[in-house]
Design a protein around this motif. Structure first.
Motif, mmCIF file in Angstrom:
data_model
loop_
_atom_site.group_PDB
_atom_site.id
_atom_site.type_symbol
_atom_site.label_atom_id
_atom_site.label_comp_id
_atom_site.label_asym_id
_atom_site.label_seq_id
_atom_site.Cartn_x
_atom_site.Cartn_y
_atom_site.Cartn_z
ATOM 1 N N ARG A 98 149.297 0.792 -7.101
ATOM 2 C CA ARG A 98 149.091 -0.216 -6.732
ATOM 3 C C ARG A 98 148.792 -0.355 -5.191
ATOM 4 N NH1 ARG A 98 152.652 -4.938 -9.003
ATOM 5 N NH2 ARG A 98 151.307 -6.053 -7.197
ATOM 6 N N PRO A 99 147.958 -1.115 -4.563
ATOM 7 C CA PRO A 99 147.711 -1.072 -3.406
ATOM 8 C C PRO A 99 148.903 -1.206 -2.212
ATOM 9 C CG PRO A 99 146.045 -2.765 -4.257
ATOM 10 C CD PRO A 99 147.154 -2.079 -5.391
ATOM 11 N N THR A 100 149.077 -0.361 -1.481
ATOM 12 C CA THR A 100 150.225 -0.253 -0.359
ATOM 13 C C THR A 100 149.809 0.186 0.753
ATOM 14 O OG1 THR A 100 152.360 0.080 -0.332
ATOM 15 C CG2 THR A 100 151.205 1.708 -1.263
ATOM 16 N N ASP A 101 150.502 -0.240 1.960
ATOM 17 C CA ASP A 101 150.324 0.339 3.128
ATOM 18 C C ASP A 101 151.523 1.170 3.342
ATOM 19 O OD1 ASP A 101 147.747 -0.481 3.793
ATOM 20 O OD2 ASP A 101 148.619 -2.299 4.504
ATOM 21 N N LYS A 102 152.600 1.272 2.434
ATOM 22 C CA LYS A 102 153.744 2.009 2.776
ATOM 23 C C LYS A 102 153.594 3.442 2.019
ATOM 24 C CE LYS A 102 156.644 -0.958 4.390
ATOM 25 N NZ LYS A 102 157.867 -1.530 3.789
ATOM 26 N N SER A 474 158.778 -9.633 10.486
ATOM 27 C CA SER A 474 160.102 -8.854 10.428
ATOM 28 C C SER A 474 160.596 -8.516 8.937
ATOM 29 C CB SER A 474 160.844 -9.724 11.079
ATOM 30 O OG SER A 474 161.547 -10.701 10.441
ATOM 31 N N TYR A 475 159.788 -8.845 7.857
ATOM 32 C CA TYR A 475 160.194 -8.454 6.466
ATOM 33 C C TYR A 475 159.788 -7.183 6.113
ATOM 34 C CZ TYR A 475 156.224 -11.238 5.147
ATOM 35 O OH TYR A 475 154.818 -11.566 5.174
ATOM 36 N N TRP A 476 158.614 -6.477 7.066
ATOM 37 C CA TRP A 476 157.976 -5.577 6.383
ATOM 38 C C TRP A 476 158.339 -4.409 5.942
ATOM 39 C CZ3 TRP A 476 153.617 -4.720 4.238
ATOM 40 C CH2 TRP A 476 152.863 -3.384 4.279
ATOM 41 N N PRO A 477 159.853 -4.078 6.502
ATOM 42 C CA PRO A 477 160.564 -2.770 5.860
ATOM 43 C C PRO A 477 160.824 -2.888 4.276
ATOM 44 C CG PRO A 477 161.523 -3.447 7.886
ATOM 45 C CD PRO A 477 160.587 -4.437 7.676
ATOM 46 N N PHE A 478 160.817 -4.203 3.907
ATOM 47 C CA PHE A 478 161.288 -4.348 2.527
ATOM 48 C C PHE A 478 160.002 -4.673 1.440
ATOM 49 C CE2 PHE A 478 163.729 -7.111 5.325
ATOM 50 C CZ PHE A 478 164.529 -6.180 6.104
ATOM 51 N N ALA A 479 158.893 -5.014 2.290
ATOM 52 C CA ALA A 479 157.700 -5.186 1.469
ATOM 53 C C ALA A 479 157.033 -4.064 0.861
ATOM 54 C CB ALA A 479 156.779 -6.002 2.576
ATOM 55 N N THR A 480 156.492 -4.166 -0.344
ATOM 56 C CA THR A 480 155.641 -3.211 -1.001
ATOM 57 C C THR A 480 154.316 -2.982 -0.904
ATOM 58 O OG1 THR A 480 155.774 -4.281 -2.817
ATOM 59 C CG2 THR A 480 157.700 -2.848 -2.560
ATOM 60 N N GLY A 481 153.749 -4.047 -0.190
ATOM 61 C CA GLY A 481 152.270 -4.196 -0.428
ATOM 62 C C GLY A 481 151.377 -3.774 0.688
ATOM 63 N N GLU A 482 150.540 -4.923 1.337
ATOM 64 C CA GLU A 482 149.612 -4.673 2.356
ATOM 65 C C GLU A 482 150.097 -5.443 3.650
ATOM 66 O OE1 GLU A 482 145.312 -3.659 0.399
ATOM 67 O OE2 GLU A 482 146.085 -5.305 -0.718
ATOM 68 N N ARG A 483 149.749 -4.551 4.599
ATOM 69 C CA ARG A 483 149.915 -5.205 5.981
ATOM 70 C C ARG A 483 149.220 -6.506 6.361
ATOM 71 N NH1 ARG A 483 149.741 -0.870 8.056
ATOM 72 N NH2 ARG A 483 151.990 -0.293 8.454
ATOM 73 N N ILE A 484 147.956 -6.225 6.250
ATOM 74 C CA ILE A 484 147.058 -7.308 6.610
ATOM 75 C C ILE A 484 147.026 -8.553 5.551
ATOM 76 C CG2 ILE A 484 144.483 -7.764 7.078
ATOM 77 C CD1 ILE A 484 144.169 -5.074 7.918
ATOM 78 N N LYS A 485 147.209 -8.378 4.430
ATOM 79 C CA LYS A 485 147.123 -9.450 3.726
ATOM 80 C C LYS A 485 148.550 -10.211 4.000
ATOM 81 C CE LYS A 485 147.388 -10.815 -1.507
ATOM 82 N NZ LYS A 485 147.175 -10.437 -2.579
ATOM 83 N N TYR A 598 146.357 -4.018 12.916
ATOM 84 C CA TYR A 598 145.884 -5.324 11.952
ATOM 85 C C TYR A 598 144.271 -5.463 12.097
ATOM 86 C CZ TYR A 598 150.893 -5.904 11.823
ATOM 87 O OH TYR A 598 152.199 -6.037 11.586
ATOM 88 N N LEU A 599 143.430 -4.749 12.984
ATOM 89 C CA LEU A 599 142.244 -4.995 12.991
ATOM 90 C C LEU A 599 141.184 -4.533 11.875
ATOM 91 C CD1 LEU A 599 141.809 -4.694 16.830
ATOM 92 C CD2 LEU A 599 142.000 -6.868 15.642
ATOM 93 N N GLY A 600 141.824 -4.674 10.764
ATOM 94 C CA GLY A 600 141.022 -4.321 9.586
ATOM 95 C C GLY A 600 139.871 -5.295 9.155
ATOM 96 N N PRO A 601 139.062 -4.764 8.276
ATOM 97 C CA PRO A 601 137.902 -5.887 7.640
ATOM 98 C C PRO A 601 138.433 -6.963 7.116
ATOM 99 C CG PRO A 601 138.104 -3.867 6.381
ATOM 100 C CD PRO A 601 138.780 -3.530 7.585
ATOM 101 N N ASP A 602 139.770 -7.001 6.365
ATOM 102 C CA ASP A 602 140.170 -7.841 5.735
ATOM 103 C C ASP A 602 141.057 -8.953 6.405
ATOM 104 O OD1 ASP A 602 139.337 -6.878 3.279
ATOM 105 O OD2 ASP A 602 141.180 -5.635 2.880
ATOM 106 N N LEU A 603 141.290 -8.744 7.808
ATOM 107 C CA LEU A 603 141.928 -9.797 8.667
ATOM 108 C C LEU A 603 141.157 -11.050 8.822
ATOM 109 C CD1 LEU A 603 144.447 -10.251 10.286
ATOM 110 C CD2 LEU A 603 143.014 -9.582 12.486
ATOM 111 N N LEU A 604 141.673 -12.231 8.618
ATOM 112 C CA LEU A 604 140.985 -13.463 8.916
ATOM 113 C C LEU A 604 140.288 -13.553 10.122
ATOM 114 C CD1 LEU A 604 143.851 -16.054 7.637
ATOM 115 C CD2 LEU A 604 141.570 -15.378 6.546
ATOM 116 N N PRO A 605 139.205 -14.124 10.461
ATOM 117 C CA PRO A 605 138.385 -14.065 11.397
ATOM 118 C C PRO A 605 139.093 -14.785 12.862
ATOM 119 C CG PRO A 605 136.953 -14.894 9.788
ATOM 120 C CD PRO A 605 138.291 -14.523 9.236
ATOM 121 N N LEU A 606 139.988 -15.741 12.566
ATOM 122 C CA LEU A 606 140.738 -16.395 13.738
ATOM 123 C C LEU A 606 141.879 -15.112 14.110
ATOM 124 C CD1 LEU A 606 141.606 -18.311 15.436
ATOM 125 C CD2 LEU A 606 143.152 -19.409 13.637
ATOM 126 N N GLY A 607 142.596 -14.742 13.042
ATOM 127 C CA GLY A 607 143.570 -13.497 13.484
ATOM 128 C C GLY A 607 142.656 -12.555 14.251
#
Length: 630
Positions: A98-102, A474-485, A598-607
């Motif tokens: 499944r999608p992951t950045d880890k 600050s919870y990213w070490p425990f997350a399994t998914g995608e950073r930008i999401k 974080y500057l990927g295509p899926d990042l919100l425009p405001l972000g």
């Protein structure tokens, strides 16, 4: 319990076929229905007061993983290997597609997890097993699950059952889906992982499997299931925040609710602590690490406070109120409290009292003990002669915490804690953060993306002096998914709650002044007295370093003025503008390095606009235009 499968069948609860096959073919298993039962299992029987958790390791012989003592206030566990006394930040690997950045299992170890999974099940089949059901979360918000561990690792199962909610088999809801399973196989850290703590996450179908190849509860029983909560939230569009929460009532009956976020060691548990007085009744702000000067103030009375969460908070749509403020609920059944700051009797009277004579047995880790003795939380196990373990812990059930709030609360102030090093013009560093700063929401979002792990982190292996990053939320070490999401979810959360305010708080050092966790505790006192954290416009101005938002011009608490050198760090003689600006450069370079990912295509425009503005050296006023401070 021979009738386990018949009960599950009657309730319409299905286990994976491989789990059924494991339980049918293992050496034997016992189903546990309460923490009390596991307390006995932790000692290998109710008549034991000492128990060694040991295994035969091929090529290594008999190896003791943990020494367990029955003590008057619960169960005490010590690991002979000092490495096992803290969480390794590199424990997590992902086994699924499944999608992951880890990092994936295949990329790190060079082979598919399928073969190791089979070996794990083969090993478990040779063991007597402890089995129980749990619920990670609270009030029906969270993840159901099943734990399977070697029976002789009863202390690990006890800790897991305390941190989560152990559910008796007879009380399982009909047609319950088992959403997570933890399999524990501690010998594999020796046979397959060169002694390292490894936790493999395998997200299959609607189930989150966690393979814990070590017996330290941090990366698996606690943070592993935190990962399962984050995974469910990422799919459904909600966050489990990495924070403590406290509701505070001033002497004038103003009430303010604080949510304190940050990387491990960022002061979350400390936000729930009392302020200690010196022997003469004064409050120490800090001590100058260069000349030994001490600065104290007089505070006649403190605010009352009521704990809500210690480390994890559910930010679920079902509990949100229509008041434009974020609403949270504790995600834990017990709190995994670090007591490294308690070094002598009287350092934390609240924790000392509740841990010395608790209403029910507690689980202590990395604290000195003797069979049938009493664990004292200031007697830390030594990693080496004269070098105490920096990560002594106690698992404290939330139900025994006095005045704890068990219902959702709305947040007035979201603070972010950063461990800062001593800093001066001779040794410039990022310890340039004043006692606290006000942050525009856009800038508060950026701090949650970079999440500095900070100076001398006591909770993890390798928590040295470098700034480092804990990652999104600050919870990213425990997350399994995608950073930008996750970054998008955090930004949307901030935008939906415009009346929640944001602050930035250092701990350990303000310039050359050693302050510990006093900044956040004094902020708690001050903003509560202000009522809903409202400040006058003349009280703050744009900070010299724009990443710090607004710096304070003055603070007076009950007639006691906080010296300006604690608010504007460049006013310290040892720092001056020269040291401050070099420290600001360290901070800015850190932001530039961390934000690029974080500057990927899926990042919100405001972000994207906010990050690009930061990379271009935006002013505080520019940040405030993106999402204005209310």
């Amino acid at each position: 319990m021979s009738n386990l499968f018949s009960i599950l069948e009657q309730k319409g609860i299905k286990l994976p076929s491989e789990t059924i096959e494991l339980l049918i073919n293992c050496k034997g298993y016992t189903v546990y229905n309460s923490v009390e039962e596991l307390t006995i299992a932790a000692l290998g029987g109710k008549n034991n007061n000492k128990y060694e958790v040991k295994y035969d390791i091929p090529g290594k012989g008999e190896y003791t993983e943990a020494i367990v003592h029955r003590v008057t206030n619960g169960v005490s566990v010590n690991y002979p290997d000092p490495y096992m006394r803290r969480r390794d930040p590199d424990t997590m690997v992902i086994a699924d597609e499944r999608p992951t950045d880890k990092e994936t299992f295949r990329n790190r170890f060079g082979y598919d997890f399928t073969s190791l999974k089979k070996e794990t099940f083969d090993w478990l089949k040779q063991q007597e097993l402890a089995v129980f059901f749990y619920f990670a979360g609270r009030e029906g918000i969270g993840v159901t699950g099943l734990a399977i561990a070697p029976a002789n690792a009863g202390f690990f199962a006890m800790g897991l059952a305390m941190l989560q909610i152990i559910t008796p088999v007879d009380e399982l809801p009909d047609k319950m889906t088992v959403e997570s399973i933890i399999y524990v196989a501690p010998t594999f850290r020796h046979t397959h992982f060169n002694g390292k703590q490894i936790v493999v996450h395998n997200r299959v179908d609607e189930r989150h499997e966690i393979y814990s190849y070590n017996l330290y509860p941090g990366p698996s029983a606690k943070k592993g299931l935190y990962g399962a909560l984050l995974d469910k939230g990422e799919k459904e569009g909600w966050i489990t925040a990495h924070c403590s929460t406290v509701q505070v009532v001033s002497p004038y009956d103003n009430m303010t609710t604080f949510m304190h976020e940050g990387a491990s060691g960022g002061g979350k548990s400390e936000m729930l602590q009392h302020i200690l007085r010196e022997l003469n009744g004064q409050v120490l702000i800090g001590e100058n690490s260069v000349n030994g000067e001490r600065r104290l103030i007089n505070l006649p009375i403190f605010s009352a406070f009521y704990p809500v969460t210690d480390d994890m908070a559910l930010c679920h749509p079902s509990i949100q109120r229509k008041n434009d403020k974020l609403t949270v609920l504790d995600a834990e059944n017990a709190w995994f409290i670090r007591v490294d700051g308690v070094n002598d009797y009287g350092d934390d009277p609240f924790l000392e009292k509740i841990t010395i004579k608790p209403p029910k047995p507690l689980l202590f880790l990395n604290l000195q003990s003797n069979p049938d003795g009493t664990v004292l939380i200031w007697n830390h196990t030594e990693d080496a002669p004269g070098k105490p373990c920096p990560n002594p812990r106690v698992i404290l059930p939330r139900e025994v915490v006095p005045d704890v709030i068990g219902t959702p609360v709305s947040i007035d102030v979201r603070s972010f804690g950063v461990r800062t090093p001593p800093s001066s013009k001779e040794s410039p560093n990022y310890g340039i953060i004043g006692m606290f700063h006000l942050l525009p929401p856009a800038l508060a979002w950026l701090w949650r993306l970079v999440s500095p792990r900070g100076h001398a982190n006591p909770s993890i292996i390798g928590g040295g002096k470098g700034i480092g990053s804990e990652g999104v939320g600050s919870y990213w070490p425990f997350a399994t998914g995608e950073r930008i999401k996750n970054a998008n979810m955090l930004l949307e959360q901030i935008m939906k709650n415009p009346l929640t305010k944001y602050t930035l708080v250092p701990n350990q050092y303000i310039g050359v002044w050693k302050v510990g966790f006093k900044p956040q505790l004094l902020m708690r006192e001050y903003l509560t007295r202000r009522g809903s954290a409202r400040l006058r416009k003349d009280q703050y101005q744009p900070a010299r370093c724009p990443l710090l938002g607004y710096e304070l011009n003055y603070i007076t608490i009950e007639g006691a003025k906080i010296p300006s050198r604690f608010l504007k760090v460049y006013k310290q003689d040892e720092m001056q503008l020269e040291g401050y600006d070099k420290g600001a450069e360290v901070l800015f370079n850190f932001f530039k390095e961390e934000l690029q990912q974080y500057l990927g295509p899926d990042l919100l425009p405001l972000g994207r606009e906010i990050i690009e503005a930061c990379l271009n050296g935006a002013s505080v006023e520019e940040y405030n235009k993106f999402i204005p401070m209310e």
